[in-house]
Design an enzyme around this catalytic site. Structure first.
Site, short mmCIF file in Angstrom:
data_model
loop_
_atom_site.label_atom_id
_atom_site.label_comp_id
_atom_site.label_asym_id
_atom_site.label_seq_id
_atom_site.Cartn_x
_atom_site.Cartn_y
_atom_site.Cartn_z
N SER A 40 35.95 -41.13 -21.05
CA SER A 40 35.56 -39.86 -20.44
C SER A 40 34.12 -39.47 -20.71
O SER A 40 33.83 -38.39 -21.21
CB SER A 40 36.49 -38.75 -20.98
OG SER A 40 36.31 -37.58 -20.23
N ASN A 43 29.02 -40.62 -16.66
CA ASN A 43 28.18 -41.66 -16.05
C ASN A 43 27.02 -41.01 -15.28
O ASN A 43 25.89 -41.49 -15.31
CB ASN A 43 28.91 -42.50 -14.99
CG ASN A 43 30.33 -42.82 -15.34
OD1 ASN A 43 31.08 -41.93 -15.70
ND2 ASN A 43 30.69 -44.08 -15.23
N CYS A 44 27.37 -39.93 -14.60
CA CYS A 44 26.40 -39.31 -13.68
C CYS A 44 25.22 -38.69 -14.44
O CYS A 44 24.17 -38.44 -13.86
CB CYS A 44 27.09 -38.27 -12.82
SG CYS A 44 28.64 -38.88 -12.11
N THR A 274 49.31 -49.70 -4.71
CA THR A 274 48.89 -51.02 -4.22
C THR A 274 50.10 -51.63 -3.47
O THR A 274 51.10 -50.93 -3.24
CB THR A 274 48.51 -51.94 -5.39
OG1 THR A 274 49.69 -52.14 -6.18
CG2 THR A 274 47.43 -51.30 -6.25
N ASN A 275 50.04 -52.92 -3.17
CA ASN A 275 51.21 -53.55 -2.54
C ASN A 275 52.37 -53.72 -3.52
O ASN A 275 53.46 -54.11 -3.12
CB ASN A 275 50.83 -54.91 -1.91
CG ASN A 275 50.21 -55.87 -2.89
OD1 ASN A 275 49.34 -55.49 -3.67
ND2 ASN A 275 50.65 -57.12 -2.88
N PRO A 277 54.73 -51.42 -5.75
CA PRO A 277 55.02 -49.97 -5.88
C PRO A 277 54.88 -49.42 -7.29
O PRO A 277 54.79 -48.21 -7.47
CB PRO A 277 56.45 -49.84 -5.37
CG PRO A 277 57.02 -51.22 -5.34
CD PRO A 277 55.88 -52.18 -5.25
N ASP A 284 36.43 -46.47 -8.21
CA ASP A 284 35.50 -47.45 -7.62
C ASP A 284 36.16 -48.80 -7.33
O ASP A 284 35.64 -49.58 -6.53
CB ASP A 284 34.33 -47.70 -8.58
CG ASP A 284 33.43 -46.49 -8.75
OD1 ASP A 284 33.72 -45.45 -8.15
OD2 ASP A 284 32.43 -46.60 -9.50
N LYS A 435 21.64 -15.84 10.49
CA LYS A 435 22.21 -17.00 11.18
C LYS A 435 22.01 -18.18 10.23
O LYS A 435 20.92 -18.75 10.17
CB LYS A 435 21.50 -17.24 12.51
CG LYS A 435 21.83 -16.19 13.56
CD LYS A 435 21.18 -16.51 14.89
CE LYS A 435 19.94 -15.66 15.05
NZ LYS A 435 19.30 -15.76 16.35
P1 FAD Z 1 34.51 -45.84 -14.37
O1 FAD Z 1 34.26 -44.40 -14.60
O2 FAD Z 1 33.34 -46.76 -14.31
O3 FAD Z 1 35.52 -46.36 -15.47
C1 FAD Z 1 35.99 -47.69 -15.48
C2 FAD Z 1 36.26 -48.09 -16.91
O4 FAD Z 1 37.17 -49.18 -16.89
C3 FAD Z 1 35.03 -48.58 -17.64
O5 FAD Z 1 34.75 -47.77 -18.76
C4 FAD Z 1 35.35 -50.02 -18.04
O6 FAD Z 1 34.90 -50.35 -19.33
C5 FAD Z 1 36.87 -50.00 -18.00
N1 FAD Z 1 37.45 -51.34 -17.75
C6 FAD Z 1 37.13 -52.18 -16.74
N2 FAD Z 1 37.86 -53.32 -16.85
C7 FAD Z 1 38.66 -53.17 -17.93
C8 FAD Z 1 39.62 -54.00 -18.55
N3 FAD Z 1 39.93 -55.20 -18.08
N4 FAD Z 1 40.25 -53.54 -19.66
C9 FAD Z 1 39.96 -52.31 -20.16
N5 FAD Z 1 39.05 -51.50 -19.62
C10 FAD Z 1 38.40 -51.91 -18.52
N6 FAD Z 1 29.09 -40.38 -8.83
C11 FAD Z 1 28.93 -39.17 -8.24
O7 FAD Z 1 29.81 -38.72 -7.52
N7 FAD Z 1 27.78 -38.44 -8.47
C12 FAD Z 1 26.79 -38.87 -9.28
O8 FAD Z 1 25.79 -38.18 -9.48
C13 FAD Z 1 26.93 -40.14 -9.88
N8 FAD Z 1 25.95 -40.64 -10.68
C14 FAD Z 1 26.14 -41.85 -11.29
C15 FAD Z 1 25.13 -42.33 -12.14
C16 FAD Z 1 25.31 -43.54 -12.78
C17 FAD Z 1 24.22 -44.05 -13.65
C18 FAD Z 1 26.52 -44.29 -12.60
C19 FAD Z 1 26.71 -45.59 -13.30
C20 FAD Z 1 27.51 -43.82 -11.76
C21 FAD Z 1 27.33 -42.59 -11.10
N9 FAD Z 1 28.30 -42.09 -10.23
C22 FAD Z 1 28.13 -40.88 -9.63
C23 FAD Z 1 29.51 -42.88 -9.93
C24 FAD Z 1 30.70 -42.46 -10.75
O9 FAD Z 1 30.35 -42.44 -12.10
C25 FAD Z 1 31.84 -43.43 -10.50
O10 FAD Z 1 32.17 -43.37 -9.14
C26 FAD Z 1 33.07 -43.10 -11.33
O11 FAD Z 1 32.79 -43.18 -12.69
C27 FAD Z 1 34.20 -44.08 -10.98
O12 FAD Z 1 35.28 -43.87 -11.81
P2 FAD Z 1 36.24 -45.08 -12.19
O13 FAD Z 1 37.30 -44.52 -13.07
O14 FAD Z 1 36.63 -45.81 -10.98
O15 FAD Z 1 35.31 -46.08 -13.01
#
Ligand code: FAD
Length: 549
Positions: A40, A43-44, A274-275, A277, A284, A435
């Site tokens: 938690s 990232n942003c 996913t495929n 259930p 992402d 407006k």
């Molecule tokens: P993440 O938040 O990336 O979390 C995925 C986690 O899964 C990671 O910590 C990784 O270590 C873990 N993981 C992966 N594989 C495994 C595994 N096999 N076993 C255990 N753990 C694993 N979005 C916006 O909307 N606005 C913004 O301004 C913005 N700015 C950003 C700036 C930066 C620098 C970055 C990098 C991203 C930004 N984003 C922004 C994008 C946003 O942060 C992501 O879209 C969001 O974090 C996606 O969430 P997520 O849970 O899919 O992945």
């Protein structure tokens, strides 16, 4: 026995789904497996910590493991990497990274929120480049932060002109580092169209950023200090931020036989299933539905990840819900510019072969008589017959983000372009105009749909000029003197009625002003006096961005 729900990934989507699951099910065993050190985190916010805007590193950690465990009674295991999923046995193989010991864990329901990793193609010299960084995690951030503190780079190259690239360019430049952006495409920020991106290009230049377009990196030499471009141009840099895009972390899903989409994301339905259930994918790593086109898409943004997390948790806990799809609504700060967009852009509409109309406006962010008003360049795309809104873009001063959010809401509610004029939006001089710019889009769209206004576009001007089109400029002479369309005739709007006798009646009059507002009035005078007329959409302001220095 309590049911066991395992979440892979503990950041945006993963932390959200775990918290929601606990709120809905006090009894479930909920395990969060995160291979990194942190859960938690923001990232942003990472670029802004590097740039010194966010001073306290602790502020990047939204929730610590201890806080989350306490609040939500979760079993959070950081530094635990999931190596494989056995769907038939409903088990995971997990590696404890501190000890390299692997173990098995069974699940009843599994949520994959593994995110997306920065793309790093095998460019010659990339592995040897000691000054090259990507940015995704807190350790990445620390590495860049420490490098800057230790080596005091004077120059930086940002490879890739997307959101992260531009945020980093601004933050590095603000640290006194001279930045060059290298972008292979002909524009930065692909969610917006080229005539909108040009504003960003100029703004970057005004802030001293050297922007190289239409040129990719061919090789890195001298441990990254020399960057050789496809054109053979050489850029030297003390630091390289490599941000050419991300790819979904799909390896686990792929190996487990989960269905992937055309772009490599894990295919999901409206409940984020996913495929299988019992397996969900969010964020992402997931391939989802584009709200406007209905096709499958991938959107690497925090908002969709959080919403999908809630939907997955709801489905697991039997709460009826469904994901309507994503619009990809986004905003980015580029120095003093706000760049925001939602839905489909013109490039995507063209590629999909969909019928559309585009309109451009240049409203003030608030009443122009109240100090501090800034121009916002806006673009709206809609269906020519139904008026259904496909998408919108805003580039300019404060307030662009608010307008795009209103338009995203309008798209979600299936409003038509003509509905925009009826929206009752907040107004006082420091904030808007009576407006509002969104209402203005509605007035303009209605004029187009009813045939009261007919437009021509900036990209048609060269062809029209070749054909000998009659361009009528209705701006004031001092504006005309600063630049005009080829062979244009200048008759200011206020004098038009007394000069009608000088105008051609055998061919269309292509009328324009700076933004399209005065020329709309001129067009109405002309048409009601029996002339054929067309109005330059977005006015000379849109045209000159692309064709004048
Ligand atoms: P993440 O938040 O990336 O979390 C995925 C986690 O899964 C990671 O910590 C990784 O270590 C873990 N993981 C992966 N594989 C495994 C595994 N096999 N076993 C255990 N753990 C694993 N979005 C916006 O909307 N606005 C913004 O301004 C913005 N700015 C950003 C700036 C930066 C620098 C970055 C990098 C991203 C930004 N984003 C922004 C994008 C946003 O942060 C992501 O879209 C969001 O974090 C996606 O969430 P997520 O849970 O899919 O992945």
């Amino acid at each position: 026995m309590n049911r066991k729900i395992i979440v892979i990934g503990g950041v945006a989507g993963g932390a959200s789904v775990a918290a929601r699951l606990r709120r809905l099910d006090e009894d479930a065993d909920i395990i969060v497996l995160e291979r990194g050190d942190y859960i938690s985190f923001a990232n942003c916010g990472l670029p802004y910590y590097i740039g010194g805007v966010i001073k306290n590193r602790k502020r990047l950690i939204v929730q610590t493991v201890a806080e989350m465990q306490e609040k939500f009674r979760l079993d959070i295991r950081t530094k635990h990497e999931v190596l494989s999923i056995d769907r038939s046995r409903k088990t995971l193989i997990i590696k404890r990274l501190e000890t390299d010991v692997t173990y098995e864990e069974a699940y009843d329901k599994l949520v994959i929120s593994t995110g997306a990793a920065p793309v790093k193609p095998p460019i010659p010299g990339i592995k040897e480049a000691k000054n090259l960084f990507t940015l995704r995690t807190i350790p990445d951030t620390d590495a860049i932060h420490d490098y800057i503190a230790t080596f005091h780079p004077a120059t930086a190259a940002v490879v890739g002109g997307g959101f992260i690239g531009l945020e980093m360019a601004e933050n590095l430049q603000n640290l006194g580092i001279t930045v060059t952006i290298i972008e292979m495409a002909d524009q930065v920020l692909t969610p917006i169209d080229p005539e909108m991106a040009v504003i960003v290009h100029r703004h970057l230049a005004a802030h001293g950023v050297d922007l190289i377009l239409n040129d990719g990196v061919k090789a890195f030499e001298d441990e990254g200090r020399r960057i050789i471009l496809a054109s053979d141009r050489v850029v030297t840099a003390d630091l390289i931020l490599f941000a050419v895009g991300v790819r979904p972390e799909n390896q686990l899903a792929k190996a487990a036989g989960l269905e992937l989409g055309g772009r490599g994301g894990i295919l999901t339905d409206a409940n984020m299933r996913t495929n299988d259930p019992d397996v969900y994918a969010i964020g992402d790593a997931a391939e989802i539905t584009d709200f406007v086109s209905g096709t499958k898409t991938m959107i690497a943004l925090a908002g969709p990840a959080n919403k999908q997390a809630r939907i997955a948790a709801n489905d697991i806990c039997g709460v009826p819900d469904a994901y309507a799809g994503a619009l990809g609504t986004a905003v980015v700060k580029v120095f003093d510019l706000t760049v925001a967009s939602t839905g489909m852009n013109e490039k995507a509409l063209k590629a999909a072969g969909l019928p559309y109309r585009a309109l451009h406006t240049h409203p003030d962010s608030h009443a122009d008589y109240y100090p501090g008003a800034e121009t916002i360049a806006m673009k709206l795309l809609f269906h020519p017959e139904t008026g259904a809104i496909y998408g919108a873009q805003a580039v300019g001063g404060e307030g662009g983000c608010k307008r795009i959010d209103v338009l995203a809401t309008a798209i979600y509610a299936h409003l038509r372009v003509t509905d925009l004029k009826n929206l009752d939006l907040a107004y006082a001089p420091p904030y808007s105009s009576a407006k509002d710019p969104v209402n203005m889009l509605g007035f303009y769209g209605e004029n187009l749909m009813s045939g009261l206004d007919e437009t021509f576009q900036w990209h048609e001007i060269a062809g029209l000029a070749k054909e000998g089109a009659y361009f009528l400029d209705v701006r004031e002479p001092y504006e005309f003197a600063r630049g005009a369309l080829p062979n244009a005739v200048n008759i200011p709007l206020g004098k038009l009625r007394s000069h009608l006798g000088e105008l051609p009646r055998t061919k269309p009059i292509h009328v324009y002003c700076l933004s399209g507002v005065r020329s709309h009035s001129a067009l109405r005078i002309l048409v009601q006096n029996g002339f054929m007329a067309k109005n330059l959409d977005g006015g000379y302001a849109t045209y000159k961005r692309l064709f004048k220095s």
